[in-house]
Design an enzyme around this catalytic site. Sequence first.
Site, mmCIF file in Angstrom:
data_model
loop_
_atom_site.group_PDB
_atom_site.id
_atom_site.type_symbol
_atom_site.label_atom_id
_atom_site.label_comp_id
_atom_site.label_asym_id
_atom_site.label_seq_id
_atom_site.Cartn_x
_atom_site.Cartn_y
_atom_site.Cartn_z
ATOM 1 N N ASP A 198 28.692 7.010 48.276
ATOM 2 C CA ASP A 198 27.652 7.355 47.309
ATOM 3 C C ASP A 198 27.280 8.816 47.545
ATOM 4 O O ASP A 198 26.803 9.170 48.634
ATOM 5 C CB ASP A 198 26.441 6.441 47.518
ATOM 6 N N HIS A 246 17.862 1.933 52.171
ATOM 7 C CA HIS A 246 17.123 1.024 51.301
ATOM 8 C C HIS A 246 17.136 -0.400 51.841
ATOM 9 O O HIS A 246 18.157 -0.864 52.351
ATOM 10 C CB HIS A 246 17.724 1.029 49.899
ATOM 11 N N ASN A 269 16.197 -4.422 50.691
ATOM 12 C CA ASN A 269 15.997 -5.262 49.516
ATOM 13 C C ASN A 269 15.423 -6.605 49.932
ATOM 14 O O ASN A 269 15.823 -7.158 50.959
ATOM 15 C CB ASN A 269 17.337 -5.489 48.808
#
Lengths: 520, 52
Positions: A68, A130, A132
């Site tokens: 990414d 991140h 979740n």
Amino acid sequence: MVPKILGADVELSNFVLGLSEPDGTGRMASRALLSAVRGVPASVFTTTQSLDWGRKYLPANGGCVYIDSDHLELALCETFSAFDHVAYWRAMLAVARTAMVHVNEELPHGCRLQVLANCSDGQSNSYGSHVNVLLTRDAWDNIFCRRAHYLAYLAAFQISSIVITGQGKVGAERDRPDVDFQLSQRADFIQTLVSIDTMVYRGVINSRDEPLCGLGRHAADPPLARLHVIFFDSTLCEVATLLRVGMLQMVVAMIEAGCVNADLALDDPLEALEHYSRDPDLGARARLVNGGMRTAVELQREFLDEARQFAARGGFDGIVPGADRLLQLWDDTLGRLEARDFDTLSRRLDWVLKRRLLQGVLERRPELTWQSPALRQLDQLYASLDESDGLFWAVERAGQVDRVVDEAAVERARREPPSDTRAWTRAQLLRLAGRNRVEQIDWDRMRFTLPSARPPYSRSRTVRMPTPFGDTRAANERYFGAGASLAVVLEALGACEEPYFTAAQMIAPEVWTIGTGEER
Amino acid sequence: MVTNQVEAENPVEPDQREAGDAFLRAADAAIERALSGTAEAFLAQNRQLGGQ
């Protein structure tokens, strides 16, 4: 209420030391790393997009890796227990480290691949770690569409949590006022309270609505959502990592149950974040909406009290595994923060450990200051995955940080998926099919090719796994007996023939990888 | 679940509290290696693309 299933998608810093390129070496470093990881490509279709490039799923544990924006990104498989999450985080770091070692063996003399598990390069570039967590669609709607105080409550929790979840960093970025050391690496990059964006104009609360729980008529029942938390730093201390996700599980569970104390809302969350992050002595107070003033630790104590009351009513039963142990550790850690007991907190919290390491260097090297390049380099090397230069690993090897999972659990997490989420079935299917029979994979669906099928029957079979806490080992192990063929297993799992991608989606996969809102 | 959970209730025991900075000694070699290199070059080559 639904089980608070956890996930994570974490970008690493990567570059080649000893090699100068006009645009940096992140691109070649990330690609070299990805090529050294064995996995099953998520799609037979290739794309040129820079976000989510070259995704590979790992048959070993059901997680995946991809690139990414020139960062190797590690995506952890779904776990129910926060303790398991720690084990899989460590396991995925080990996967990245193994790839790094392999690449370094091939590099010419004088060049070395560096991989860092942090969230900022110290030069105003940030990348995410991140987390979740699963919640009901109703809870999501309450946070983002109906009840503003729910969102304010969540923001106050996240902001005050940096006393536990910060990795710490030297200096300031993005032209913020200078400071020697701050708790949070992300604080300088948080510009608003709520935002759907992740690369610019980042919010304390991210509103990306991408459930990864099926689409349309194939969606999970009850309707589910995924809270995508981009606020936290990467942490290496296991206690910090455990509490980061365990506390979040509990707070989201309370929100889902409507147990929200609006009196904990901050009057100016962004100002509070700046003050808290720049105050390693923990004395800074921020104003609440109700007029009270709270330090970050005081605010965390109030969240803990709320969680304890919720636990006493059985609120976490079946929703947050190990809640009692998490509450006890949260309480004990806050007690040590209240006492400014940094001696023992350096065993648990990254920002405390890093700060004390760097303070020690400054004491021994009076020619250095917080502004010295050498200090900034050590700040970065704290999180190096290379065990020969990573400061954290040196401290851990010496037994100077606390563990919450043992090495056997980490090794098992490298080799096996968790048994209590859909990751178990994903891993078994990947192992059974091998890379040649996999057409496309996402977290909630997998498509395979069956060579034995002949027209007019489609060769493609799609398995849908819309419920993250479904398709567990207990549910599906019976289908994977010795000698079971892929065709037989797929039929037992209810795989359907019809292709689930339109031609347009095959050409432009970003249509389905980026949430459009239509998933609802 | 796969995890062997180490006793997490209160992992810091009183006798583990170090009188000195043992963790600093532990990181000594890595720190010295880093400080013997060229920090400016490291920082220049570490420049990353902004991510998510």
